[in-house]
Design a protein around this motif. Sequence first.
Motif, PDB file in Angstrom:
ATOM      1  N   ALA A 177       0.472  -1.110  -0.048  1.00 25.28           N
ATOM      2  CA  ALA A 177       0.124  -0.211   0.260  1.00 25.28           C
ATOM      3  C   ALA A 177       0.563   1.160  -0.097  1.00 25.28           C
ATOM      4  CB  ALA A 177      -1.089  -0.086   1.433  1.00 25.28           C
ATOM      5  N   LEU A 178       1.852   1.307   0.719  1.00 27.88           N
ATOM      6  CA  LEU A 178       2.961   2.537   0.290  1.00 27.88           C
ATOM      7  C   LEU A 178       3.116   3.032  -1.300  1.00 27.88           C
ATOM      8  CD1 LEU A 178       5.995   0.660   2.323  1.00 27.88           C
ATOM      9  CD2 LEU A 178       3.597   2.396   3.027  1.00 27.88           C
ATOM     10  N   ARG A 179       3.583   4.013  -0.613  1.00 30.84           N
ATOM     11  CA  ARG A 179       3.120   4.944  -2.766  1.00 30.84           C
ATOM     12  C   ARG A 179       4.616   6.234  -2.406  1.00 30.84           C
ATOM     13  NH1 ARG A 179       0.723   1.165  -3.603  1.00 30.84           N
ATOM     14  NH2 ARG A 179      -1.199   0.712  -4.983  1.00 30.84           N
ATOM     15  N   ILE A 180       5.323   6.213  -3.414  1.00 29.64           N
ATOM     16  CA  ILE A 180       6.209   7.200  -3.382  1.00 29.64           C
ATOM     17  C   ILE A 180       5.664   7.953  -4.948  1.00 29.64           C
ATOM     18  CG2 ILE A 180       8.744   8.330  -4.258  1.00 29.64           C
ATOM     19  CD1 ILE A 180       9.114   4.930  -3.061  1.00 29.64           C
ATOM     20  N   PHE A 181       5.551   9.427  -4.531  1.00 28.78           N
ATOM     21  CA  PHE A 181       4.740  10.292  -5.138  1.00 28.78           C
ATOM     22  C   PHE A 181       6.281  11.591  -6.237  1.00 28.78           C
ATOM     23  CE2 PHE A 181       1.750   9.828  -2.340  1.00 28.78           C
ATOM     24  CZ  PHE A 181       0.732   9.544  -3.525  1.00 28.78           C
ATOM     25  N   ALA A 182       6.538  11.436  -7.166  1.00 24.70           N
ATOM     26  CA  ALA A 182       7.530  11.870  -8.112  1.00 24.70           C
ATOM     27  C   ALA A 182       7.756  12.799  -9.152  1.00 24.70           C
ATOM     28  CB  ALA A 182       9.259  11.425  -7.882  1.00 24.70           C
ATOM     29  N   SER A 183       7.714  13.054  -9.988  1.00 21.71           N
ATOM     30  CA  SER A 183       7.424  14.163 -10.910  1.00 21.71           C
ATOM     31  C   SER A 183       7.572  13.408 -12.615  1.00 21.71           C
ATOM     32  CB  SER A 183       7.859  15.276 -10.810  1.00 21.71           C
ATOM     33  OG  SER A 183       9.790  15.411 -12.308  1.00 21.71           O
ATOM     34  N   GLU A 184       7.476  13.234 -13.511  1.00 24.72           N
ATOM     35  CA  GLU A 184       7.387  12.325 -14.288  1.00 24.72           C
ATOM     36  C   GLU A 184       8.769  12.477 -14.947  1.00 24.72           C
ATOM     37  OE1 GLU A 184       5.491  13.340 -17.973  1.00 24.72           O
ATOM     38  OE2 GLU A 184       4.671  15.477 -16.873  1.00 24.72           O
ATOM     39  N   VAL A 185       9.760  13.570 -15.150  1.00 23.87           N
ATOM     40  CA  VAL A 185      11.478  13.863 -15.113  1.00 23.87           C
ATOM     41  C   VAL A 185      12.291  14.258 -13.978  1.00 23.87           C
ATOM     42  CG1 VAL A 185      10.509  15.347 -17.187  1.00 23.87           C
ATOM     43  CG2 VAL A 185      11.152  16.513 -14.649  1.00 23.87           C
ATOM     44  N   SER A 186      11.313  12.928 -13.116  1.00 26.97           N
ATOM     45  CA  SER A 186      12.198  12.693 -11.766  1.00 26.97           C
ATOM     46  C   SER A 186      13.483  11.528 -12.260  1.00 26.97           C
ATOM     47  CB  SER A 186      11.332  11.986 -10.591  1.00 26.97           C
ATOM     48  OG  SER A 186      10.754  10.841 -10.860  1.00 26.97           O
ATOM     49  N   HIS A 187      13.976  11.160 -11.359  1.00 22.49           N
ATOM     50  CA  HIS A 187      15.789  10.735 -11.728  1.00 22.49           C
ATOM     51  C   HIS A 187      14.758   8.571 -11.939  1.00 22.49           C
ATOM     52  CE1 HIS A 187      19.700   8.027 -11.788  1.00 22.49           C
ATOM     53  NE2 HIS A 187      19.708   9.442 -12.102  1.00 22.49           N
ATOM     54  N   PHE A 188      15.693   8.017 -12.595  1.00 22.69           N
ATOM     55  CA  PHE A 188      15.120   6.884 -12.661  1.00 22.69           C
ATOM     56  C   PHE A 188      15.345   5.862 -10.831  1.00 22.69           C
ATOM     57  CE2 PHE A 188      19.420   6.478 -13.491  1.00 22.69           C
ATOM     58  CZ  PHE A 188      20.119   5.332 -13.579  1.00 22.69           C
ATOM     59  N   SER A 189      16.157   6.976 -10.523  1.00 26.33           N
ATOM     60  CA  SER A 189      16.799   5.422  -9.399  1.00 26.33           C
ATOM     61  C   SER A 189      16.104   5.996  -8.377  1.00 26.33           C
ATOM     62  CB  SER A 189      17.649   6.845  -8.486  1.00 26.33           C
ATOM     63  OG  SER A 189      18.038   7.568  -7.911  1.00 26.33           O
ATOM     64  N   ALA A 203       3.887   1.565  -6.783  1.00 28.67           N
ATOM     65  CA  ALA A 203       4.573   2.367  -6.067  1.00 28.67           C
ATOM     66  C   ALA A 203       4.503   3.543  -6.406  1.00 28.67           C
ATOM     67  CB  ALA A 203       5.241   1.566  -5.522  1.00 28.67           C
ATOM     68  N   VAL A 204       5.174   3.524  -7.579  1.00 29.02           N
ATOM     69  CA  VAL A 204       5.985   5.362  -8.142  1.00 29.02           C
ATOM     70  C   VAL A 204       4.422   5.906  -8.418  1.00 29.02           C
ATOM     71  CG1 VAL A 204       7.181   6.580  -9.086  1.00 29.02           C
ATOM     72  CG2 VAL A 204       8.404   4.905  -7.410  1.00 29.02           C
ATOM     73  N   VAL A 205       4.639   6.870  -8.129  1.00 32.47           N
ATOM     74  CA  VAL A 205       3.112   7.493  -8.560  1.00 32.47           C
ATOM     75  C   VAL A 205       4.097   8.970  -9.461  1.00 32.47           C
ATOM     76  CG1 VAL A 205       0.591   8.476  -8.741  1.00 32.47           C
ATOM     77  CG2 VAL A 205       0.954   7.238  -7.130  1.00 32.47           C
ATOM     78  N   SER A 206       3.498   8.783 -10.574  1.00 34.97           N
ATOM     79  CA  SER A 206       4.095  10.020 -11.761  1.00 34.97           C
ATOM     80  C   SER A 206       3.271  11.297 -11.836  1.00 34.97           C
ATOM     81  CB  SER A 206       4.349   9.294 -13.210  1.00 34.97           C
ATOM     82  OG  SER A 206       5.117  10.039 -13.901  1.00 34.97           O
ATOM     83  N   ILE A 207       3.705  11.905 -11.310  1.00 34.08           N
ATOM     84  CA  ILE A 207       3.451  13.182 -11.195  1.00 34.08           C
ATOM     85  C   ILE A 207       3.412  14.290 -12.585  1.00 34.08           C
ATOM     86  CG2 ILE A 207       2.349  15.347  -9.782  1.00 34.08           C
ATOM     87  CD1 ILE A 207       1.409  13.072  -8.521  1.00 34.08           C
ATOM     88  N   PRO A 208       2.493  14.930 -13.258  1.00 31.94           N
ATOM     89  CA  PRO A 208       2.525  15.732 -14.104  1.00 31.94           C
ATOM     90  C   PRO A 208       3.561  17.140 -14.189  1.00 31.94           C
ATOM     91  CG  PRO A 208       1.109  16.106 -13.728  1.00 31.94           C
ATOM     92  CD  PRO A 208       1.017  14.879 -13.172  1.00 31.94           C
TER      93      PRO A 208
END
Length: 488
Positions: A177-189, A203-208
């Motif tokens: 259930a854990l989620r990480i939020f990062a922009s769509e141009v964040s680092h691949f790591s 788990a990684v939610v891409s933010i525009p």
Amino acid sequence: MRSHLLNDTTAESYRRSVTEGIERVAAKLATTTRPFTGVTVDALSPRIDEIDLDKPLLDTAAVLDELEDVYLRDAVYFHHPRYLAHLNCPVVIPAVLGEAILSAVNSSLDTWDQSAGGTLIERKLIDWTTARIGLGPVADGVFTSGGTQSNLQALLLAREEAKPARDGWEGPAAFTALRIFASEVSHFSVKKSAKLLGLSPDAVVSIPVDHDKRMQTVALARELERCRREGLVPMAVVATAGTTDFGSIDPLPEIAELCEQYGTWMHVDAAYGCGLLASVKYRDRIDGIERADSVTVDYHKSFFQPVSSSAVLVRDASTLRHATYHAEYLNPRRMVQERIPNQVDKSLQTTRRFDALKLWMTLRVMGADGVGQLFDEVCDLAAEGWKLLAADPRFDVVVAPSLSTLVFRYIPASVTDPAEIDRANLYARKALFASGDAVVAGTKVQGRHYLKFTLLNPETTVEDMSVVLDLIAGHAEQYLGESLDRAS
């Protein structure tokens, strides 16, 4: 063969060998006229393949001659002003001196009894960096191998801190259930770390991002609310202070407000933008970073340090306990009570180089302002490059720089097919690399191929950029001309 061991009896041999190597490198630096020779894999591989490692040359001069043939002659030289590709910086001399010293002494920074003063120097530099960020009196951190490791450790801490948010959750099931939020141009790591940490594939939610390639906080707020509504756990928000492709800086104060509202760990990936911590002119561009729970910095990107030199910093030193394991032979628990400072207690690594010495030497010789002035110069250069590209009808430039990156695309006057323009830009980049005259990077923007200047060399000039743009245009037009000939 004991004559090759570095010790009290071989000090003079050490001096001679290292001096000879330094002289070779210095001569190469002084005479390098291009960032690359253009050598191909097919041309270089046979020269290395034919070397028999079981038949040593037994002579330093002969080995250096061989090294000239298989490495030094064809290396990609980041110090050249027309190397404009990746996040590789020219290095400052005090840091190179530090590298030579730390390699010879060979301290290992895992325990006090292997490093002594090295431990204290690293801790002093961590304190200096956390103070520059403004993380507060109980901040801490540790040097790492690079931004990818720093991001991984930060998200490990965030995962462990997030698990108690749901009573009774234990083991891998708690991670779903854990989620990480990062922009769509964040680092691949960020995505790589999520996988390594055992999180679910989604788990990684891409933010525009907006027009300036910064995370849209309205979209972030919407996703955080959806997460809470669906019974998921917002583990972390990764804000980027210097994206790899665009150098864009996410709106840190607004993100900090949302993290506080939702009780979410805020990590700032400032691997690139950390140079602003020493900036004389542009420090305010990362205002809000002081509210982070963890921060990644890469001194080997924007502090002009040799690879590797990076760190992960945390607001609350106690969170580093999630990376702590005790071994009786190395760092037994009693050492904590005895106040013996073992850096392995907070590191993902065990054996670890004394990379902090390079930054220490740099600050003691140049000072933070000296480093900051160099970084300001490349930011100023990018601003001039933006004007150059914006005024040139041959190119489409994506976004005004926040740091020192420019993303652009050659647009021929006579061609309208986007796919053909893609091919022309790809060809131009490859042809430029093959020529050795300059090195530029590439990326995709909305599915289309673009080129990239990453400006980290204060010796690069506007004239250098202008010449490289002309070379790119020339190669692209050559491809289009040949393509037209083939079609007819």
